[in-house]
Every structure is written in C-alpha cells, then in structure tokens.
Scaffold this motif. Structure first.
Motif, PDB file in Angstrom:
ATOM      1  N   CYS A 139      -5.441   9.705   4.603  1.00 40.63           N
ATOM      2  CA  CYS A 139      -5.494   8.351   4.042  1.00 40.63           C
ATOM      3  C   CYS A 139      -4.146   7.957   3.453  1.00 40.63           C
ATOM      4  N   GLY A 140      -3.458   8.906   2.827  1.00 47.25           N
ATOM      5  CA  GLY A 140      -2.136   8.630   2.266  1.00 47.25           C
ATOM      6  C   GLY A 140      -1.129   8.249   3.326  1.00 47.25           C
ATOM      7  N   LEU A 181      -7.404  13.136   1.907  1.00 49.98           N
ATOM      8  CA  LEU A 181      -6.458  12.403   1.063  1.00 49.98           C
ATOM      9  C   LEU A 181      -5.097  12.268   1.742  1.00 49.98           C
ATOM     10  N   ILE A 182      -4.659  13.331   2.374  1.00 46.27           N
ATOM     11  CA  ILE A 182      -3.365  13.283   3.061  1.00 46.27           C
ATOM     12  C   ILE A 182      -3.404  12.307   4.228  1.00 46.27           C
ATOM     13  N   SER A 228      -1.679   9.279  -2.976  1.00 44.89           N
ATOM     14  CA  SER A 228      -2.695  10.071  -2.269  1.00 44.89           C
ATOM     15  C   SER A 228      -2.079  11.294  -1.595  1.00 44.89           C
ATOM     16  N   LEU A 229      -0.901  11.114  -1.003  1.00 48.42           N
ATOM     17  CA  LEU A 229      -0.203  12.246  -0.383  1.00 48.42           C
ATOM     18  C   LEU A 229       0.122  13.327  -1.413  1.00 48.42           C
ATOM     19  N   THR A 261       0.524   4.590   3.557  1.00 49.15           N
ATOM     20  CA  THR A 261       1.984   4.487   3.501  1.00 49.15           C
ATOM     21  C   THR A 261       2.513   3.725   4.710  1.00 49.15           C
ATOM     22  N   PRO A 296       0.033   3.492  -3.477  1.00 50.60           N
ATOM     23  CA  PRO A 296      -1.183   4.323  -3.452  1.00 50.60           C
ATOM     24  C   PRO A 296      -1.166   5.353  -2.320  1.00 50.60           C
ATOM     25  N   GLY A 297      -0.485   5.045  -1.225  1.00 41.88           N
ATOM     26  CA  GLY A 297      -0.376   6.006  -0.131  1.00 41.88           C
ATOM     27  C   GLY A 297       0.396   7.246  -0.543  1.00 41.88           C
ATOM     28  N   ILE A 298       1.528   7.024  -1.201  1.00 39.19           N
ATOM     29  CA  ILE A 298       2.328   8.156  -1.677  1.00 39.19           C
ATOM     30  C   ILE A 298       1.566   8.939  -2.741  1.00 39.19           C
ATOM     31  N   ASP A 307       0.808  -1.225   0.000  1.00 35.32           N
ATOM     32  CA  ASP A 307       0.000   0.000   0.000  1.00 35.32           C
ATOM     33  C   ASP A 307       0.838   1.270   0.000  1.00 35.32           C
ATOM     34  N   THR A 308       2.156   1.143  -0.068  1.00 32.60           N
ATOM     35  CA  THR A 308       3.016   2.326  -0.067  1.00 32.60           C
ATOM     36  C   THR A 308       2.788   3.182  -1.305  1.00 32.60           C
TER      37      THR A 308
END
Length: 155
Positions: free
Chosen positions: A57-58, A54-55, A13-14, A62, A9-11, A6-7
């Motif tokens: 969730c990101g 979004l941040i 989203s960030l 992450t 999609p996390g990045i 999930d890193t």
C-alpha cells in the motif's frame, strides 16, 4: 505549504511496514512458518502479512502521490478531514475504554457488545442496524474464538 498528496502517507506506510519486517526478522520468537511444533504458521505470520500489505500500500500511495505532481495539499484541513480526525480520536478513546474495562472487569463478552454498539452509534448507524450488528458481531467473535479456537478472554 508543502503539497505532497499521497506521498507522505505512502512513505509513512513504507516505514512502518519496513520496521515491522525488521522486528519480525530480529525476534527469534516471531517465526513466520513452522510454529512451535515445526509445522504450520508461527506467531510472526500475521504480523508478516500485515507488514507486506503495508509496504505494498505504501508503494502504491507513493506512486500515486508522485503522479499527482503536488496538486493535492495533504496538510490542508478541510471540514471532512477535521471530522475524520475527531472520529479517529473518539475511536481511539473507545478502544482504550474497552481495553481498560476488559482488564478491570475480566468480562470480555459483556464489554464487547457495549463497545460495538458505541462504535455503530458513533458512525450514526440506525438503532436496528446497531443492535443487529452488535448481536451478530458478538456471536461471531464468541463462536470463532471462544468455541472454534478455544481462546479464553482473560487478561
């Protein structure tokens, strides 16, 4: 193959959330608090809330990706992921058709139920559920926006 779980999609989203906050900050029309009359919320309020969400969730994605230690192969296309990509592409197409039909016909409340029904059938909902949901959603949007907020749905 890169295994990042999930890193990735996390990045992603960030980055999207960060760019949204930068855009809101740099655009003088995107006031978050104190709209045009100086009170209440401004046009930048909802995009600000979405960017912060979004941040958050990101960051959570992450952290989860880091904790997975690369055990999940994000890029491996399973049948489920292929099906989800197909549905996502069809939904994108439905939205484009909805927006084009609305722009051409200027009949929002005629196009909306067709779109809602089509999306329900795409998700393989039963006929009775699709009909009831379509009617309920159309009435909800009409009541909230056309009557409650007195928004006209003309392009």
């Amino acid at each position: 193959m890169i295994k990042k779980g999930d890193t990735i999609p996390g990045i992603f989203s960030l980055i999207i959330g960060g760019f949204t906050l930068i855009y809101i900050h740099q655009n003088p029309k995107m006031v978050v608090l104190g709209g045009t009359d100086g009170a209440g919320v401004g046009p930048g309020f909802f995009p600000f809330i979405c960017a912060v969400a979004l941040i958050i969730c990101g960051v959570l994605l992450t952290i989860r990706g880091i904790r997975q230690h690369g055990e999940v192969d994000y890029f491996m296309l399973t049948e489920e992921k292929k099906n989800n990509l197909k549905i996502g592409a069809l939904l994108t197409g439905f939205i484009l058709i909805f927006l084009i039909a609305w722009k051409i016909s200027e009949m929002f409340f005629l196009i909306l139920p067709v779109y809602v029904f089509a999306v329900n059938k795409l998700f393989r909902r039963s006929m009775i559920f699709s009909l009831l949901f379509t009617i309920g959603m159309t009435l909800f949007v009409y009541g909230l926006f056309a009557k409650g907020f007195t928004i006209r749905f003309m392009p």
